[in-house]
Design an enzyme around this catalytic site. Structure first.
Site, PDB file in Angstrom:
ATOM      1  CG  HIS A   1      -2.815  -2.673   5.592  1.00 46.36           C
ATOM      2  ND1 HIS A   1      -3.289  -1.540   6.223  1.00 46.36           N
ATOM      3  CD2 HIS A   1      -3.362  -2.647   4.350  1.00 46.36           C
ATOM      4  CE1 HIS A   1      -4.093  -0.869   5.413  1.00 46.36           C
ATOM      5  NE2 HIS A   1      -4.155  -1.533   4.257  1.00 46.36           N
ATOM      6  CG  LEU A   2       3.751  -3.247   8.084  1.00 46.25           C
ATOM      7  CD1 LEU A   2       4.402  -2.235   9.019  1.00 46.25           C
ATOM      8  CD2 LEU A   2       4.799  -4.183   7.500  1.00 46.25           C
TER       9      LEU A   2
END
Length: 206
Positions: free
Chosen positions: A83-84
């Site tokens: 994920h970011l």
């Protein structure tokens, strides 16, 4: 003298919990060398189920060398799990669609590259390997470890996160063994040298 046939699915008679792994996998992005085996408490076909978040559209590979020994419950986390991390939120808005579908325009999720396991690596029970780690030839990963970074050749690691416990051999012996690359020998030569391969490398110099 003859060696086992690497084309066998189950090399041990009447024992279907252990397989030569490259005869079981179907995913073209999982590449496994000859004689690497997987032992599962339930079903050897669990191996591919334990390669998590391995999405075709990402294209990352799990590459495993020859003569590795992989215990039941070993899990490989691939790049699809990322994920970011530098953004305010780690939430994957874009995959939810609707008005959120464009949330990733101009952005990319973190990508750690292929996960690569060397040759003659022993991975113990219930180990987890994170995306993109590189495990050197001859390494040993202790049971229940979580491997978050690269592991040097011929080292023993354990814990969460996994840390080096010790080297298996002296530096000059490790250099010698890495040059030797016995796993690439013809099977006849391996068979002829089993006595040497099953003893400590005493006296070997780099």
């Amino acid at each position: 003298m003859s060696a086992p046939d690497p084309r066998q699915k189950f090399p041990l008679a009447h024992y279907e919990r252990l397989c030569f792994l490259n005869n079981v996998i179907s995913n073209p992005n999982i590449i496994v060398g000859d004689f690497t085996y997987y032992d599962d408490f339930e079903d050897v076909h669990n191996f591919e189920k334990n390669v998590k978040y391995h999405f075709d559209f990402i294209g990352d590979k799990l590459i495993i060398g020859k003569f590795c020994q992989i215990a039941s419950g070993v899990t490989f986390i691939m790049n699809g799990a990322n994920h970011l991390q530098d953004s305010i939120s780690t939430y994957p808005f874009a995959i939810m669609g609707g008005d959120w579908a464009g949330a990733m325009e101009g952005k990319t999720y973190p990508y750690k590259g292929d996960t690569v396991i060397g040759n003659d690596v022993w991975i113990g029970y219930d180990v987890t390997l994170m995306p993109g780690v590189k495990i050197g030839d001859g390494a040993i990963i202790g049971s229940k470890s979580v491997v978050t970074k690269d592991v040097a050749p011929y080292s023993i690691v354990g814990g969460n996160p996994a840390k080096e416990i010790r080297k298996r051999f002296e530096a000059s012996q490790i250099e010698y063994l890495l040059d030797l690359q016995w796993w690439d020998w013809p099977l006849e030569k391996i068979t002829e040298n089993l006595e040497m391969l099953t003893h400590p490398p005493k006296g070997m110099q780099g």
